[in-house]
Design an enzyme around this catalytic site. Structure first.
Site, PDB file in Angstrom:
ATOM      1  N   LYS A  55       0.842  -1.210   0.000  1.00 13.10           N
ATOM      2  CA  LYS A  55       0.000   0.000   0.000  1.00 13.10           C
ATOM      3  C   LYS A  55       0.873   1.256   0.000  1.00 13.10           C
ATOM      4  CE  LYS A  55      -3.758  -2.528   2.083  1.00 13.10           C
ATOM      5  NZ  LYS A  55      -4.263  -3.169   3.290  1.00 13.10           N
ATOM      6  N   GLN A 101      -4.675  -2.209   9.690  1.00 14.06           N
ATOM      7  CA  GLN A 101      -4.549  -3.519   9.045  1.00 14.06           C
ATOM      8  C   GLN A 101      -5.116  -4.613   9.951  1.00 14.06           C
ATOM      9  OE1 GLN A 101      -3.307  -4.134   5.841  1.00 14.06           O
ATOM     10  NE2 GLN A 101      -3.996  -6.227   6.215  1.00 14.06           N
ATOM     11  N   ASP A 113     -11.367   2.615   4.071  1.00 13.00           N
ATOM     12  CA  ASP A 113     -11.796   1.226   3.854  1.00 13.00           C
ATOM     13  C   ASP A 113     -13.318   1.156   3.703  1.00 13.00           C
ATOM     14  OD1 ASP A 113      -9.785  -0.649   3.659  1.00 13.00           O
ATOM     15  OD2 ASP A 113      -9.499  -0.829   5.827  1.00 13.00           O
TER      16      ASP A 113
END
Ligand code: NAD
Length: 295
Positions: free
Chosen positions: A52, A96, A119
């Protein structure tokens, strides 16, 4: 002829399409910035996070890289999230998963400022998506929607079967496909581990999105001629020489019948990564109050 939908190429187009907006924002003094928080020892998670960062760097998105020891008290993680929420230079926050057992994942998702929840998993953002007023579409199903559009697959009026009902893929995927909006207007059946006669459902579908996490479970026998098959699954399986990645779709038998299919790797995976950048740029545009042109 079966079309192989090239997720790498579509993701690359999306990254290129973001460059102008990132430049515009940066010139106006708002460089989009994604912060990641890693709080586990899992090498795969570390790899996902570093990918990422690499993706961000390539397009000019700034990053913050926070690592917490898995033994860290939950309160410290919440304080970290609060700091990132309050930081005007941070536009996206990604914690995460998985988190250690002593941390309540749902509490973490609620703690992130919904405006920075790139997200799209905060309950407010889930609600907005369901209500047809999405702020951030979750990256994987949004990526699938973009892939379908890139392959000129008409979703309006189509019978779509989503295999899987997780909060990160199956449910938001179904929600996007039923929205009264571009890339939606499908009639959606959501299947899961308790579904009776899955093959009967998939055989009647125009579009199948497989997101069950079961290697190669969707076979050619379960698909009718001309179906569009999107394989979200990423499963590492043992082989004689070591291991390999396979999807939830038995590629060879399904490709014989499908009109279009995504490969694994190189299908949905690159799209998930690209859509995280997309959401981060959107967030920065909202903060800067600049109407960015998103691809
Ligand atoms: P999950 O385990 O949270 O959910 C799996 C879902 O599949 C569940 O709802 C379950 O009911 C259903 N299911 C399981 N076995 C089934 C069966 N035999 N028949 C019908 N339904 C069944 O998984 P997830 O997080 O939604 O991920 C699904 C897959 O997608 C995994 O392989 C994951 O690695 C992959 N994934 C890929 C990306 C990407 O970027 N390509 C992103 C997220 C997840």
């Amino acid at each position: 002829m079966t079309e192989i939908i090239d997720g790498k190429a579509v993701a690359s187009d999306i990254r290129t399409g973001l460059l102008d907006s990132i430049q515009t924002l940066t010139d106006a003094g708002t460089t989009p910035c994604l912060a990641t928080v890693l709080m586990n020892d899992d090498p795969a998670s570390a790899t996902y996070v570093s990918m990422k960062h690499k993706d961000c760097k390539e397009v000019g998105i700034a990053t913050r890289d926070i690592e917490l020891d898995p033994e860290t008290p939950a309160e410290e993680l919440f304080d970290t999230i609060d700091d990132l929420n309050a930081d005007p230079d941070v536009h996206g926050i990604l914690v995460q998963m998985p988190l250690p057992d002593h941390v309540d994942e749902r509490e973490v998702l609620r703690r992130i400022d919904p405006a920075k929840d790139v997200d799209g998993f905060h309950p407010e953002n889930v609600g907005r998506l369901v209500a047809g007023n999405a702020r951030y579409k979750p990256c994987t199903p949004h990526g699938v929607q973009k892939l379908l559009a890139a392959a000129d697959v008409e979703t309006e009026g189509a019978d779509a079967v989503v295999v899987g009902r997780s909060n990160i893929v199956g449910k938001p995927m179904a929600n996007l496909l039923i929205q009264k909006a571009e890339g939606g207007n499908a009639t959606v059946t959501v299947c899961h581990s308790r579904t009776d006669d899955l093959a009967e459902k998939t055989r009647n579908a125009d579009i199948v999105v497989a997101a069950a996490g079961v290697p190669e479970m969707v076979t050619g026998e379960m698909i009718s001629e001309g179906t569009v098959v999107i394989d979200v699954g990423i499963n590492r399986v043992e082989t004689e020489d070591g291991s390999e990645l396979v999807g939830d779709v038995d590629y060879d038998s399904v490709a014989e019948k499908a009109s279009a299919i995504t490969p694994v790797p190189g299908g949905v995976g690159p799209m998930t990564r690209a859509m995280l950048l997309w959401n981060t740029v959107k967030s920065a545009g909202d903060v800067a109050d600049i109407d960015v042109d998103l691809p």
